[in-house]
Design a protein around this motif. Structure first.
Motif, PDB file in Angstrom:
ATOM      1  N   ALA A  59       0.809  -1.216   0.000  1.00 43.16           N
ATOM      2  CA  ALA A  59       0.000   0.000   0.000  1.00 43.16           C
ATOM      3  C   ALA A  59       0.840   1.263   0.000  1.00 43.16           C
ATOM      4  N   GLU A  60       2.074   1.191   0.504  1.00 37.78           N
ATOM      5  CA  GLU A  60       2.904   2.389   0.576  1.00 37.78           C
ATOM      6  C   GLU A  60       3.967   2.429  -0.524  1.00 37.78           C
ATOM      7  N   ALA A  61       3.942   1.444  -1.421  1.00 37.22           N
ATOM      8  CA  ALA A  61       4.935   1.404  -2.483  1.00 37.22           C
ATOM      9  C   ALA A  61       4.574   2.394  -3.587  1.00 37.22           C
ATOM     10  N   ARG A  62       5.558   2.774  -4.367  1.00 39.21           N
ATOM     11  CA  ARG A  62       5.327   3.614  -5.533  1.00 39.21           C
ATOM     12  C   ARG A  62       4.750   2.752  -6.634  1.00 39.21           C
ATOM     13  N   ALA A  63       3.788   3.315  -7.380  1.00 44.41           N
ATOM     14  CA  ALA A  63       3.165   2.562  -8.467  1.00 44.41           C
ATOM     15  C   ALA A  63       4.170   2.268  -9.562  1.00 44.41           C
ATOM     16  N   ALA A  64       3.928   1.178 -10.287  1.00 43.51           N
ATOM     17  CA  ALA A  64       4.769   0.852 -11.430  1.00 43.51           C
ATOM     18  C   ALA A  64       4.617   1.920 -12.501  1.00 43.51           C
ATOM     19  N   THR A  65       5.649   2.108 -13.275  1.00 44.37           N
ATOM     20  CA  THR A  65       5.569   2.964 -14.450  1.00 44.37           C
ATOM     21  C   THR A  65       5.069   2.119 -15.614  1.00 44.37           C
ATOM     22  N   ILE A  66       3.951   2.530 -16.194  1.00 48.34           N
ATOM     23  CA  ILE A  66       3.373   1.807 -17.325  1.00 48.34           C
ATOM     24  C   ILE A  66       3.248   2.793 -18.470  1.00 48.34           C
ATOM     25  N   GLU A  67       3.955   2.512 -19.559  1.00 49.07           N
ATOM     26  CA  GLU A  67       3.996   3.458 -20.661  1.00 49.07           C
ATOM     27  C   GLU A  67       4.169   2.733 -21.984  1.00 49.07           C
ATOM     28  N   SER A  68       3.795   3.427 -23.048  1.00 43.10           N
ATOM     29  CA  SER A  68       3.998   2.906 -24.391  1.00 43.10           C
ATOM     30  C   SER A  68       5.270   3.518 -24.963  1.00 43.10           C
ATOM     31  N   ALA A  69       6.168   2.645 -25.446  1.00 39.68           N
ATOM     32  CA  ALA A  69       7.431   3.109 -26.026  1.00 39.68           C
ATOM     33  C   ALA A  69       7.730   2.274 -27.262  1.00 39.68           C
ATOM     34  N   ALA A  70       7.921   2.940 -28.385  1.00 43.73           N
ATOM     35  CA  ALA A  70       8.202   2.254 -29.651  1.00 43.73           C
ATOM     36  C   ALA A  70       7.140   1.202 -29.952  1.00 43.73           C
ATOM     37  N   GLY A  71       5.907   1.466 -29.529  1.00 41.06           N
ATOM     38  CA  GLY A  71       4.811   0.564 -29.835  1.00 41.06           C
ATOM     39  C   GLY A  71       4.588  -0.548 -28.838  1.00 41.06           C
ATOM     40  N   VAL A  72       5.493  -0.742 -27.871  1.00 42.34           N
ATOM     41  CA  VAL A  72       5.310  -1.799 -26.872  1.00 42.34           C
ATOM     42  C   VAL A  72       4.909  -1.163 -25.543  1.00 42.34           C
ATOM     43  N   ILE A  73       4.278  -1.970 -24.689  1.00 42.27           N
ATOM     44  CA  ILE A  73       3.902  -1.521 -23.359  1.00 42.27           C
ATOM     45  C   ILE A  73       4.992  -1.923 -22.385  1.00 42.27           C
ATOM     46  N   LYS A  74       5.606  -0.943 -21.725  1.00 46.72           N
ATOM     47  CA  LYS A  74       6.629  -1.204 -20.711  1.00 46.72           C
ATOM     48  C   LYS A  74       5.997  -1.158 -19.324  1.00 46.72           C
ATOM     49  N   ILE A  75       6.194  -2.227 -18.566  1.00 48.48           N
ATOM     50  CA  ILE A  75       5.736  -2.271 -17.172  1.00 48.48           C
ATOM     51  C   ILE A  75       6.981  -2.362 -16.304  1.00 48.48           C
ATOM     52  N   THR A  76       7.275  -1.276 -15.596  1.00 46.49           N
ATOM     53  CA  THR A  76       8.522  -1.155 -14.862  1.00 46.49           C
ATOM     54  C   THR A  76       8.246  -0.802 -13.404  1.00 46.49           C
ATOM     55  N   GLY A  77       8.833  -1.558 -12.485  1.00 45.15           N
ATOM     56  CA  GLY A  77       8.708  -1.253 -11.069  1.00 45.15           C
ATOM     57  C   GLY A  77       7.679  -2.134 -10.381  1.00 45.15           C
ATOM     58  N   GLU A  78       7.453  -1.831  -9.111  1.00 42.70           N
ATOM     59  CA  GLU A  78       6.586  -2.654  -8.272  1.00 42.70           C
ATOM     60  C   GLU A  78       5.119  -2.421  -8.582  1.00 42.70           C
ATOM     61  N   ILE A  79       4.370  -3.493  -8.731  1.00 46.53           N
ATOM     62  CA  ILE A  79       2.963  -3.427  -9.092  1.00 46.53           C
ATOM     63  C   ILE A  79       2.123  -3.239  -7.828  1.00 46.53           C
ATOM     64  N   ILE A  80       1.255  -2.221  -7.847  1.00 46.70           N
ATOM     65  CA  ILE A  80       0.396  -1.958  -6.693  1.00 46.70           C
ATOM     66  C   ILE A  80      -1.044  -1.805  -7.173  1.00 46.70           C
ATOM     67  N   ALA A  81      -1.974  -1.743  -6.219  1.00 50.44           N
ATOM     68  CA  ALA A  81      -3.383  -1.561  -6.541  1.00 50.44           C
ATOM     69  C   ALA A  81      -3.568  -0.308  -7.392  1.00 50.44           C
ATOM     70  N   GLY A  82      -4.358  -0.422  -8.451  1.00 48.08           N
ATOM     71  CA  GLY A  82      -4.593   0.701  -9.350  1.00 48.08           C
ATOM     72  C   GLY A  82      -3.803   0.614 -10.635  1.00 48.08           C
TER      73      GLY A  82
END
Length: 281
Positions: A17-40
């Protein structure tokens, strides 16, 4: 059972609950999921996919993963979405030639593994060196609750809650094709440890690259080159003094190959468009 389920979901959401959300972004057409996954993060992913689809469509759909894991329930939502969307999932070490998609050390541990194996086309680039994170970025351990929330339970409640979590997690892994050996290897490893799996182990012992039923379906719908034709085309491609007949054969094989890929792209794009509409309606 309803009370136990409420307790379980509360614990899972509390884990990070206190972790930073993952960075989720589109780059060069792919979806990058980076970092710790949290609610939301699942809702964030849907928003990114929606924005990406307006530019790139759904011919190709890839998740490039670089995560230590995180919230179990949120990861299970993302994994289910990845399977529904016929997603290509990728783990790309930092030293790979196209690792510009990522920054720093790459890892896919804990619940990130569930997202990776949920892909229908799983691409894991590893190195057969020391079993460290750089060479073998795929890391297993059993799911867990935060020590603080777990310690607050009575022994009976802790047992019931974990049994439910284990049952759900095992079922999800099996649904994505994990063998009993792979599942047991995951649960043998405590949450304080990591069991690293090489790419050779992954493909030789546990998973094919492409989910078998989908591979066979695509071959039936969009026949491509046979193994012999592929080898022959490779041979023709490196030769520089082809005769007229050889040139004709080469052109024919290349046309057959490209037609197969266009057919697959069309089926995949139509499927993903229909599936995603159900998620955002």
């Amino acid at each position: 059972m309803r009370m136990l389920r409420s307790l379980l979901l509360g614990l899972v959401f509390f884990v990070h609950a206190e972790a930073r959300a993952a960075t989720i972004e589109s780059a060069a057409g792919v979806i990058k999921i980076t970092g710790e996954i949290i609610a939301g993060d699942f809702d964030k992913l849907l928003q990114v996919v929606s924005e990406r689809s307006e530019i790139w469509g759904f011919d190709d759909f890839e998740f490039v993963l670089n995560s230590p894991g995180g919230d179990v329930e949120e990861s299970m939502k993302i994994a289910e979405f990845a399977r529904d969307m016929w997603t290509t999932t990728e783990i790309i070490p930092a030293r790979a030639s196209y690792a510009f998609l990522l920054q720093g050390e790459v890892t896919c541990d804990s619940a990130c593994v569930l997202i990776f194996i949920a892909g229908t086309d799983r691409r894991y680039i590893g190195y057969n060196e020391l079993p460290d994170r750089e060479s073998h970025p795929l890391g297993l351990h059993r799911p867990y609750f935060s020590p603080k929330s777990n310690a607050a339970l009575s022994p009976g409640d802790a047992e019931l809650a974990y049994k439910q979590l284990e049952e759900d997690y095992r079922a999800a892994m099996a649904r994505y094709g994990a063998t009993e050996e792979f599942i047991e290897r995951t649960f043998r490893t405590g949450s304080a440890n990591i069991d690293r799996v090489s790419s050779i182990e992954f493909y030789n012992n546990y998973f094919p690259i492409i989910v078998p039923w989908l591979d066979e379906y695509m071959q039936a719908k969009c026949p491509g080159l046979s193994y012999e034709e592929t080898m022959y085309l490779s041979k023709l491609t490196v030769q520089t003094d082809l005769g007229e007949e050889a040139k004709r054969q080469k052109d024919s094989l290349m046309t057959k190959n490209s037609t197969s890929y266009r057919c697959r792209d069309k089926i995949e794009a139509e499927h993903r468009t229909q599936v995603f509409a159900k998620y955002v309606k």
